[in-house]
Scaffold this active site. Sequence first.
Site, PDB file in Angstrom:
ATOM      1  NE  ARG A 210      -3.715  -2.262   2.437  1.00  0.00           N
ATOM      2  CZ  ARG A 210      -3.989  -3.091   3.438  1.00  0.00           C
ATOM      3  NH1 ARG A 210      -3.339  -2.967   4.595  1.00  0.00           N
ATOM      4  NH2 ARG A 210      -4.892  -4.034   3.309  1.00  0.00           N
ATOM      5  CG  PHE A 226     -11.348  -7.023  -6.056  1.00  0.00           C
ATOM      6  CD1 PHE A 226     -12.440  -7.880  -6.129  1.00  0.00           C
ATOM      7  CD2 PHE A 226     -10.598  -6.796  -7.199  1.00  0.00           C
ATOM      8  CE1 PHE A 226     -12.773  -8.510  -7.319  1.00  0.00           C
ATOM      9  CE2 PHE A 226     -10.928  -7.415  -8.397  1.00  0.00           C
ATOM     10  CZ  PHE A 226     -12.016  -8.273  -8.458  1.00  0.00           C
ATOM     11  CG  ASP A 248     -15.391  -4.838  -1.814  1.00  0.00           C
ATOM     12  OD1 ASP A 248     -14.183  -5.087  -1.654  1.00  0.00           O
ATOM     13  OD2 ASP A 248     -16.283  -5.670  -1.542  1.00  0.00           O
ATOM     14  CB  SER A 249     -19.288  -7.220  -4.756  1.00  0.00           C
ATOM     15  OG  SER A 249     -18.526  -8.161  -4.005  1.00  0.00           O
ATOM     16  CG  ASP A 298      -5.624  -6.951  -3.143  1.00  0.00           C
ATOM     17  OD1 ASP A 298      -5.123  -8.058  -3.403  1.00  0.00           O
ATOM     18  OD2 ASP A 298      -5.710  -6.497  -1.981  1.00  0.00           O
ATOM     19  CB  CYS A 338      -4.014 -13.695  -2.481  1.00  0.00           C
ATOM     20  SG  CYS A 338      -5.783 -13.892  -2.767  1.00  0.00           S
TER      21      CYS A 338
END
Length: 394
Positions: A210, A226, A248-249, A298, A338
């Site tokens: 970040r 995300f 973001d959802s 991400d 990831c």
Amino acid sequence: MAEARLKKGKEKAVKQLHPWVFSGALESIKGKPVNGEVISVTDANGDFLAKGFYNSQSRVAVRLLEWKDVEIDEVWWRSRIANAVKSREGLLHSANTNVCRIAFSEADYLPGLIVDKYADYLSVQIHSSGIERVKAVLLDELEKQLQPKGIYDRSDASARAHEGLDPSSGILSGENPPEYVEVLENGIKYLINISEGQKSGFFCDQRDNRKIVASYSEGKRVLDCFSYSGGFSLNALNAGAAYVVSVDSSALAIETLARNIELNCSDRSKHQSVQADVNKQLRAFRDAGEKFDIVVLDPPKYAPSRSALDKASRAYKDLNRMGMSLLDSGGLLATFSCSGAVDINLFKQILAWAALDAGKEVQFITQFCQPEDHPVRASFPEGEYLKGLLCRIV
């Protein structure tokens, strides 16, 4: 002590200190060990190799703990926790960060244990039957080492089912955390929902990344996809970004992000939150002719196993192709995976394919990785799950 004898030729990985023994490598079991019991592992001739947790239900039949014939008792377990805490001393005494991972499973010789520290609280995930059996000792040592106000159980991941364990969550000791715990990372304040947030409550594995992305953000338009609770968004705003859009959802993520923006930003006109499916929103931005200077991708784990690799590769390629379409020459794409099954070389290849499909040429200018509290054992490369690249559009 019960004993697992390996098939002939299956001892190589154990001798190389890899911590997993798969069920297919076992020739026989001497005794009747229960799941989570510590047993000895021998080669085909019966010579001692190691000790570890046994589990008859798991594909990983033995999770190795020790390669010397020593007693694995309460003192041994307490020393493992003490060593893990000591290795994080720098982070634990940081003036601008009070969030870090205390125990990282195999990397800390504690297979199946994740412990994250959020200010005065600990969030614990137990994914193996062996750790479940010694939980009381480990919790007691964590209390002695760190004196938390409370320890909360977030052992609700599906991985427990592979070990024959039911999901578990709730307070383990001390005080229940409040609905939102205020923490500090890189000098930025966050409100974390330990009991309902994703994973253990927060993604502290992106702490260093970040800061790196933020260093490019001054005066720029940034799209954070995300975004969850806003790690990349808040770091970019703190570094002087001209405008940041977070997508973001999850309704909980967007709600938490709004609280974090209010906590940190005096000028909230520089930020916009969008609750939407990221892939659909990227297409909407493209169709509307939107452009950004920096795009952050991400996503969650697309490849939980190697069997999902082909499908995941296509998903990563499509996602990154869409992200690149929102960038002009000189724009930056900070993109991550990831998925442990996706190594950095495959990820670079996926990005090359995405760039070709997007009609773009890209340069890789920075490679992202896990921070120091998420170490990778040389004998266990599977622990290196987080990787990323900062790409410049030429």
